[in-house]
Motif scaffolding. Structure first.
Motif, PDB file in Angstrom:
ATOM      1  N   TRP A  56       0.828  -1.207   0.000  1.00  0.00           N
ATOM      2  CA  TRP A  56       0.000   0.000   0.000  1.00  0.00           C
ATOM      3  C   TRP A  56       0.857   1.248   0.000  1.00  0.00           C
ATOM      4  N   ASN A  57       0.241   2.333  -0.428  1.00  0.00           N
ATOM      5  CA  ASN A  57       0.840   3.656  -0.332  1.00  0.00           C
ATOM      6  C   ASN A  57       0.379   4.308   0.962  1.00  0.00           C
ATOM      7  N   GLY A  58       0.471   5.612   1.041  1.00  0.00           N
ATOM      8  CA  GLY A  58       0.225   6.270   2.317  1.00  0.00           C
ATOM      9  C   GLY A  58      -0.802   7.370   2.290  1.00  0.00           C
ATOM     10  N   GLY A  59      -0.365   8.595   2.490  1.00  0.00           N
ATOM     11  CA  GLY A  59      -1.266   9.740   2.575  1.00  0.00           C
ATOM     12  C   GLY A  59      -1.168  10.422   3.932  1.00  0.00           C
ATOM     13  N   PRO A  60      -2.018  10.015   4.916  1.00  0.00           N
ATOM     14  CA  PRO A  60      -3.147   9.099   4.734  1.00  0.00           C
ATOM     15  C   PRO A  60      -4.166   9.668   3.754  1.00  0.00           C
ATOM     16  N   GLY A  61      -4.801   8.763   3.034  1.00  0.00           N
ATOM     17  CA  GLY A  61      -5.756   9.156   2.017  1.00  0.00           C
ATOM     18  C   GLY A  61      -5.327   8.770   0.623  1.00  0.00           C
ATOM     19  N   TYR A 102       4.455  -4.460   2.741  1.00  0.00           N
ATOM     20  CA  TYR A 102       5.245  -3.470   2.005  1.00  0.00           C
ATOM     21  C   TYR A 102       4.480  -2.149   2.034  1.00  0.00           C
ATOM     22  N   GLY A 103       5.027  -1.164   2.739  1.00  0.00           N
ATOM     23  CA  GLY A 103       4.367   0.127   2.842  1.00  0.00           C
ATOM     24  C   GLY A 103       5.275   1.255   2.423  1.00  0.00           C
ATOM     25  N   MET A 158       4.017   3.787   8.509  1.00  0.00           N
ATOM     26  CA  MET A 158       3.414   3.908   9.841  1.00  0.00           C
ATOM     27  C   MET A 158       2.325   2.851  10.007  1.00  0.00           C
ATOM     28  N   ARG A 159       1.524   2.686   8.965  1.00  0.00           N
ATOM     29  CA  ARG A 159       0.493   1.639   8.971  1.00  0.00           C
ATOM     30  C   ARG A 159       1.143   0.265   9.149  1.00  0.00           C
ATOM     31  N   ASN A 160       2.243   0.033   8.424  1.00  0.00           N
ATOM     32  CA  ASN A 160       2.967  -1.235   8.531  1.00  0.00           C
ATOM     33  C   ASN A 160       3.309  -1.569   9.974  1.00  0.00           C
ATOM     34  N   ALA A 161       3.845  -0.568  10.686  1.00  0.00           N
ATOM     35  CA  ALA A 161       4.306  -0.808  12.049  1.00  0.00           C
ATOM     36  C   ALA A 161       3.182  -1.300  12.944  1.00  0.00           C
ATOM     37  N   VAL A 162       2.005  -0.690  12.825  1.00  0.00           N
ATOM     38  CA  VAL A 162       0.882  -1.067  13.688  1.00  0.00           C
ATOM     39  C   VAL A 162       0.256  -2.374  13.215  1.00  0.00           C
ATOM     40  N   VAL A 163       0.119  -2.559  11.903  1.00  0.00           N
ATOM     41  CA  VAL A 163      -0.446  -3.812  11.371  1.00  0.00           C
ATOM     42  C   VAL A 163       0.464  -4.986  11.722  1.00  0.00           C
ATOM     43  N   VAL A 186       8.734  -4.451   4.786  1.00  0.00           N
ATOM     44  CA  VAL A 186       9.524  -3.538   3.970  1.00  0.00           C
ATOM     45  C   VAL A 186       8.979  -2.134   4.172  1.00  0.00           C
ATOM     46  N   GLU A 187       9.860  -1.238   4.629  1.00  0.00           N
ATOM     47  CA  GLU A 187       9.499   0.150   4.895  1.00  0.00           C
ATOM     48  C   GLU A 187      10.190   1.049   3.868  1.00  0.00           C
ATOM     49  N   GLN A 188       9.411   1.557   2.923  1.00  0.00           N
ATOM     50  CA  GLN A 188       9.964   2.419   1.872  1.00  0.00           C
ATOM     51  C   GLN A 188       9.576   3.866   2.148  1.00  0.00           C
ATOM     52  N   SER A 189      10.568   4.744   2.276  1.00  0.00           N
ATOM     53  CA  SER A 189      10.314   6.167   2.547  1.00  0.00           C
ATOM     54  C   SER A 189       9.531   6.297   3.844  1.00  0.00           C
TER      55      SER A 189
END
Length: 491
Positions: A81-86, A182-183, A189-194, A209-212
């Motif tokens: 996923w990408n981020g945003g949030p949104g 992969y976030g 940030m979502r990756n860390a909690v998920v 995998v934490e990209q940017s």
């Protein structure tokens, strides 16, 4: 005699969105430049997500690319996923990690009609892929009978993604497959909690995998010293790229020099504030000027604190241009100063404008060719979701739920609970949205034991925020990703 009892009040139920788009699948063959082939099936579908009591929270749009190989005993599945949030997930799909991608052209602005090719650096050779759109983005939607505020926030969003992943694993019979996350950007940030929540649901995670990456939101607050420290290496790399500083010096050497300058010199100076002696201020401003290409007097006038928008407007001012934010190597023609233009300028980004239309147009055509008919509008970036976000988050082992979340504690908790898992961080030296210095700073403050630090790896490349927009960086990261996935066999 008439019944005088009060009539029972029934809560009004809103009608669900009907009908749901039917799932669509199509078989493809991915070919590498060396002639290797992977037969895979791409599927676009709306996946139901439910709360513990069975109430429908909504439907998540998921786009998967799954190998047709019948033996999946050691075949990983990666949720992306990408981020945003949104933000929806089309960019990390058609832009970089998916089996197909839009061809890029260096720092040039792409035409709306994008050119598509088999992605030679796709994750598909290492893993099946599932791209998920967050609620309120893409085609994902919250059910009208469910309160969207419950999922538009750090904790609610991670909970929804955790439930969506479990539902996909259930529907597709992929429990006990090696599972990766992969976030990108807020997606890290979502990756860390998920990562933590999946473990609490009894679902093991093999790798993240934490990209940017952004883990701690404190540097986004006005006046935070960590913000200015994190930006300086990015400024230096940008000045080096445009020939404003470090001419003839390798870009990574120049970036590392600025990185060391922040740690050894700038950090202590910023802490002192206006108590820093004038002669020391003059000396440090001179060193900083050499690194980032702005004048010593200008840097002194800002108290060694250079805002990103200030840098973007200043570095190429003599050429009438400004630089990008996601990738500071992109540039466009500068805007004249007008009353109240700061917020507008902050949102203008040539590195986003250069790729977005091509990416989204190609993605829509891909879904159409598969036979998937979504809703009228695919929401690539929802400002409604972004502006409604609940930033409250209580990290493990802390008191309260501040509005400046720090999920470094979540990722550390998840790793302690699952010490056989691994984490990979990707950083870009031209990323001014999520500077890499801050990632190393945040992780360094966790004081993890060496055995757990050995499960973490860091890689820095020439890219900005979107690794996949930089062909050189993508080619360098490809083998690193493949090696990361193979490490599951070492334990």
């Amino acid at each position: 005699m008439a019944d005088e009892t009060e009539p029972t009040k029934v809560a009004e139920q809103k009608k669900p969105l009907e009908p749901l788009p039917a799932a669509a699948s199509k078989q493809y063959v991915w070919k590498s430049p060396k002639g290797d082939e992977i037969h895979y099936t791409a599927t676009a579908e709306m996946v139901p997500v439910r709360a513990d009591d069975g109430q429908l929270m909504g439907h998540m749009f998921m786009f998967s690319q799954v190998s047709d190989d019948a033996d999946k005993s050691d075949r990983p599945v990666t949720f992306c996923w990408n981020g945003g949030p949104g933000g929806a997930s089309y960019m990390v799909n058609i832009g970089g990690m998916g089996a197909l991608r839009v061809k890029t052209d260096g720092m040039a602005h792409l035409k709306g009609v994008g050119e598509v090719e088999d992605n030679p650096d796709s994750l598909l050779p290492s893993s099946d892929l599932v791209f998920i759109d967050a609620f309120g983005t893409g085609y994902s939607h919250v059910d009208p009978n469910y309160d969207a505020k419950k999922v538009w926030g750090v904790d609610g969003d991670a909970d929804a993604f955790t439930r969506g992943i479990i539902e996909w694993l259930t529907e597709h019979g992929r429990f006990n497959s090696p599972l990766y996350l992969y976030g990108e950007s807020y997606g890290t940030m979502r990756n860390a909690v998920v990562y933590r929540l999946l473990g609490e649901h009894g679902v093991g995670v093999t790798g993240v995998v934490e990209q940017s990456t952004i883990l701690d939101y404190a540097p986004t607050l006005s006046g935070n010293d960590a913000y200015y420290m994190g930006m300086v290496p990015v400024y230096a790399a940008t000045a080096n790229y445009f020939g404003k500083a470090g001419q003839g010096v390798d870009q990574y050497q120049w970036y590392d020099k600025a990185f060391d300058f922040v740690n050894s010199t700038l950090a202590g100076a910023l802490v002192l504030g206006d108590e820093l002696p004038d002669d020391r201020m003059d000396e440090i401003a001179g060193q900083m000027s050499e690194l980032i290409g702005l004048s010593k007097d200008f840097i002194k006038s800002k108290g060694l604190r250079i805002e990103l928008d200030t840098f973007r407007k200043s570095l190429l001012a003599d050429e009438g241009k400004t630089t990008g934010r996601y990738d500071t190597r992109f540039s466009t023609y500068g805007y004249p100063d007008v009353q109240g233009d700061n917020e507008f300028f902050a949102g203008e980004d040539p590195s986003y404008d250069a790729i977005n239309a091509a990416y989204l147009d190609v993605y829509m055509k891909l879904l159409g060719d598969m036979g998937f008919k979504g809703y009228e509008n695919y929401v690539g970036l929802s400002m409604k979701v972004n502006e409604s976000w609940n930033w409250n988050h209580q990290a493990p082992g802390t008191m309260g739920a501040p509005q400046t979340p720090n999920v470094a504690y979540d990722i550390a908790t998840a790793l302690r609970r699952n010490p056989t898992s691994r984490i990979l961080f990707f950083g870009g030296i031209h990323d001014a949205a999520t500077p890499y210095w801050n990632v190393r700073h945040d992780m360094g403050k966790l004081f993890l034991p060496q055995a757990l630090k050995d499960r973490i790896e860091y890689h820095v490349h020439s890219n900005g925020h979107m690794l996949y927009c930089d062909q050189v960086a993508l080619e360098a990261a490809g083998p690193e990703l493949a090696a990361f996935y193979e490490k599951r066999h070492e334990d």
